[in-house]
Design a protein around this motif. Structure first.
Motif: not given
Length: 272
Positions: A11-15, A171-175
């Motif tokens: 898995e990959t994630f966007f937080i 992990v991509g971290s944005g909004s």
């Protein structure tokens, strides 16, 4: 990177990291979601983490290549003093940084840079501090290019997909929405924020990734939801890194400040 012994990551994630207050404010549901991340969402311990943060903008892809501990960057202003005492000194991941550079170059990104001094900005350390409080997993950070488009970042993700086989958590971290001028300390959610957020969810869970790549022309209220694209591009990287036909799942959803979505997503790769 010791990939022969690595357990592949599927898995990959966007937080959506929202406000820096996430680091201390127990009233934010997203804080509790992230504190349970490694018990309920992703229980495997990765051998390293690659985080793409909307708070590091460069003209060309750049990785931080730190041989010791990552410094904690306080790239926010006017918040409670205790936030400036927090530290997240995860080890650097120089081997991962070199591997990122190698993969990007082999995929046609001819100019890829290393930064040997930059630590982790709050888009990286605030969520990671909650997800992995032991700070015992090596972390490498990758920048975004705000003068490029969603497809550019999706292609960066595609180039980095082999890292999953090497035990790297991406992990991509944005909004999911990010218009700081529209934030209010009032109840309810702005209709434009809701419209964009709903469109994004429907597009992702139904696999319309091409539409997400072209969100500026496809999505309702795109320009007001993201006046600048920095906080959405980490999603494109996570989406691309998951691989072809990856399944997207909304794993957390909450709001704060009238217009700030904490929607977070998992992208599950299809097994070969």
């Amino acid at each position: 990177m010791g990939s022969q012994m690595a357990v592949p990551v599927n898995e990959t994630f966007f937080i959506s990291h929202g406000s820096p207050m996430l680091s201390i404010d127990d009233s934010l549901p997203a804080r509790h979601f992230l504190k349970c991340f490694n018990q309920k969402v992703f229980t495997q311990k990765p051998n390293s983490i690659l985080v793409i943060s909307g708070h590091w903008e460069t003209s060309e892809p750049t990785v931080n290549c730190i041989t010791g501990l990552n410094d904690t960057i306080y790239d926010f202003y006017g918040f409670p003093e205790q936030m400036y005492q927090l530290k997240y000194q995860a080890p650097g991941a120089p081997k991962l940084a070199k591997r990122v550079k190698e993969l990007l170059k082999s995929s046609g990104f001819n100019r890829v840079h290393e930064d040997n001094n930059r630590g982790l900005d709050h888009g990286a350390w605030v969520p990671l501090m909650l997800m992995y409080p032991g700070a015992d997993i090596p972390v490498c950070q990758l920048s975004v290019q705000t003068k490029k488009d969603g497809t550019h970042h999706f292609n960066i993700g595609k180039a980095l997909a082999p890292l999953k086989e090497e035990g790297v958590l991406i992990v991509g971290s944005g909004s999911a929405t990010h218009n700081l001028r529209a934030l209010r300390d009032t109840a309810g959610v702005a209709s434009w924020a809701m419209d964009f957020d709903n469109w994004l969810k429907e597009s992702l869970v139904n696999g319309r990734y091409e539409d997400v790549n072209n969100y500026m022309t496809k999505a309702p209220c795109a320009k007001i939801a993201h006046p600048w694209p920095d906080h959405l591009y980490p999603l494109h990287v996570a989406m691309g890194a998951a691989g072809e036909n990856a399944k997207a799942e909304l794993i957390h959803h909450s709001w704060s400040n009238h217009a700030l979505s904490y929607a977070s997503y998992k992208f599950e790769s299809q097994l070969k």
